[in-house]
Write an enzyme that holds these catalytic residues in place. Structure first.
Site, PDB file in Angstrom:
ATOM      1  N   SER A  43     -24.379 -13.162 -55.992  1.00 20.97           N
ATOM      2  CA  SER A  43     -23.220 -13.014 -55.106  1.00 20.97           C
ATOM      3  C   SER A  43     -22.550 -14.313 -54.702  1.00 20.97           C
ATOM      4  O   SER A  43     -21.511 -14.283 -54.038  1.00 20.97           O
ATOM      5  CB  SER A  43     -23.626 -12.248 -53.838  1.00 20.97           C
ATOM      6  OG  SER A  43     -23.724 -10.869 -54.098  1.00 20.97           O
ATOM      7  N   LYS A  64     -18.889 -14.642 -55.274  1.00 25.68           N
ATOM      8  CA  LYS A  64     -17.837 -14.247 -54.333  1.00 25.68           C
ATOM      9  C   LYS A  64     -17.083 -15.431 -53.735  1.00 25.68           C
ATOM     10  O   LYS A  64     -15.997 -15.263 -53.170  1.00 25.68           O
ATOM     11  CB  LYS A  64     -18.438 -13.360 -53.242  1.00 25.68           C
ATOM     12  CG  LYS A  64     -18.881 -12.006 -53.780  1.00 25.68           C
ATOM     13  CD  LYS A  64     -19.786 -11.267 -52.808  1.00 25.68           C
ATOM     14  CE  LYS A  64     -20.245  -9.944 -53.449  1.00 25.68           C
ATOM     15  NZ  LYS A  64     -21.414  -9.367 -52.783  1.00 25.68           N
ATOM     16  N   SER A  69     -21.792  -9.827 -47.538  1.00 22.84           N
ATOM     17  CA  SER A  69     -21.765  -9.872 -49.007  1.00 22.84           C
ATOM     18  C   SER A  69     -21.324  -8.538 -49.594  1.00 22.84           C
ATOM     19  O   SER A  69     -21.922  -8.020 -50.539  1.00 22.84           O
ATOM     20  CB  SER A  69     -23.147 -10.263 -49.564  1.00 22.84           C
ATOM     21  OG  SER A  69     -23.056 -10.700 -50.899  1.00 22.84           O
ATOM     22  N   LYS A 100     -22.908 -19.340 -48.655  1.00 22.60           N
ATOM     23  CA  LYS A 100     -23.067 -18.018 -49.263  1.00 22.60           C
ATOM     24  C   LYS A 100     -24.443 -17.848 -49.899  1.00 22.60           C
ATOM     25  O   LYS A 100     -24.938 -18.748 -50.581  1.00 22.60           O
ATOM     26  CB  LYS A 100     -22.000 -17.801 -50.342  1.00 22.60           C
ATOM     27  CG  LYS A 100     -21.986 -16.396 -50.933  1.00 22.60           C
ATOM     28  CD  LYS A 100     -21.411 -15.385 -49.967  1.00 22.60           C
ATOM     29  CE  LYS A 100     -21.583 -13.953 -50.427  1.00 22.60           C
ATOM     30  NZ  LYS A 100     -22.988 -13.467 -50.332  1.00 22.60           N
TER      31      LYS A 100
END
Length: 312
Positions: free
Chosen positions: A70, A73, A131, A248
């Protein structure tokens, strides 16, 4: 391999992809403000840079291509924010297809409800804090071009790859808008991901979102009511390490636990990447201690996410 010169839930199914790259292991540059000895980290690949200058502070297999889950992203957000005259207050109606997608993938979700009208700014929060893969799909569907959801999301992924090329990320490729690889070709390197993040953090909207531990957002429902969304940041480093400002998390089966982190102390900001690291938070703290000449990692107590919050 480091030279002297310079708990996690696995829930998203994806095929293993590790594209062979040169095994480059640089060390970390020592400065008077840094600890004398570069720490060892458990990550398969790691990299840290000085945000102001872009200079390398730490490197471990920095140019080996790996899946990144993820943390993909970050590019999703970067593409949206770089759209000319993008209206962050534009309302987007949530489609059932977005919920169906996360259900089919078993993916992390912001639990966006069908028919709700949310702003692009809210979708960016839903993307980066819990997320939300539903938020990623909503953004890709909104800002891609084409007559179908499939066409629009593919168009958006093309924009992600075009942006990677424009940023000089020569060892990065995307085949998804959220890190759930579809063609076994969603990969980056620690160095590329740090460079991407350095670029993204220059956007005040992005930097403002990724440093939040929690956000409460209100959306209009399909019946004209108001829905309250409460999203917690999956990045446990926030609120645990003094000076942490993002960025993140990412976890899935081929990628392992990943973390892109950033921290600021005494006017110095660093950005780092850990790919496939079972001890990502402790290792991130060790790397920032190394950069800042501190010893916070040994006493850091990780923030606990509330029951029911997304884990990533």
């Amino acid at each position: 391999m480091i030279t002297g010169i310079k708990g996690v839930r696995i829930r998203r199914a994806a095929a293993v992809v590790v594209t062979t790259g040169a095994l480059v292991a640089g060390g970390a540059l020592s400065t008077p403000a840094q600890a004398a000895t570069a720490p060892s980290v458990s990550a398969k690949g790691a990299f840290m840079l000085n945000s102001a200058s872009g200079s390398t502070l730490y490197s471990k297999y920095a140019d080996t291509k790996r899946p990144m889950a993820s943390t993909t992203k970050i590019m999703t957000a970067r593409v949206v924010l770089s759209i000319p005259d993008v209206n962050l207050d534009r309302k987007v109606t949530i489609k059932q297809a977005y919920r169906d997608y996360v259900a089919a993938k078993g993916a992390s979700t912001a639990d966006l409800r069908t028919g709700d009208k949310v702003t692009v700014r809210q979708l960016l929060h839903a993307l980066m804090l819990p997320s939300g893969c539903d938020a990623a799909m909503a953004l890709a569907d909104t800002f891609g071009t084409g007559t179908t959801i499939s066409a629009r999301t593919k168009s958006f992924i093309s924009k992600m790859n075009a942006k990677a090329e424009a940023l000089g990320l020569t060892n990065t490729h995307f085949d998804s808008f959220d890190g759930n690889s579809t063609q076994n070709t969603n990969y980056t390197t620690p160095r590329d991901l740090a460079k991407l993040t350095r670029s993204a953090m220059k956007w005040s909207t992005f930097a403002g979102i990724v440093k939040k531990q929690k956000t409460v957002q209100y959306a209009t429902t399909s019946t004209g009511g108001t829905r309250t969304y409460t999203w917690y940041n999956t990045n446990k480093l926030l609120g645990s390490y003094s000076g942490a400002i993002g960025v993140k998390t990412g976890t899935n089966t081929p990628s392992g636990p990943c973390l892109v982190f950033a921290g600021t102390r005494d006017g110095k900001t660093v950005i780092g990447v850990l790919l496939n690291d079972q001890y990502r938070y402790t290792d991130a703290a060790k790397l920032m201690d190394y950069a800042f000449g501190s010893s916070s990692a040994s006493t850091m107590q990780l923030r606990t996410l509330p029951s029911g919050a997304q884990q990533d």
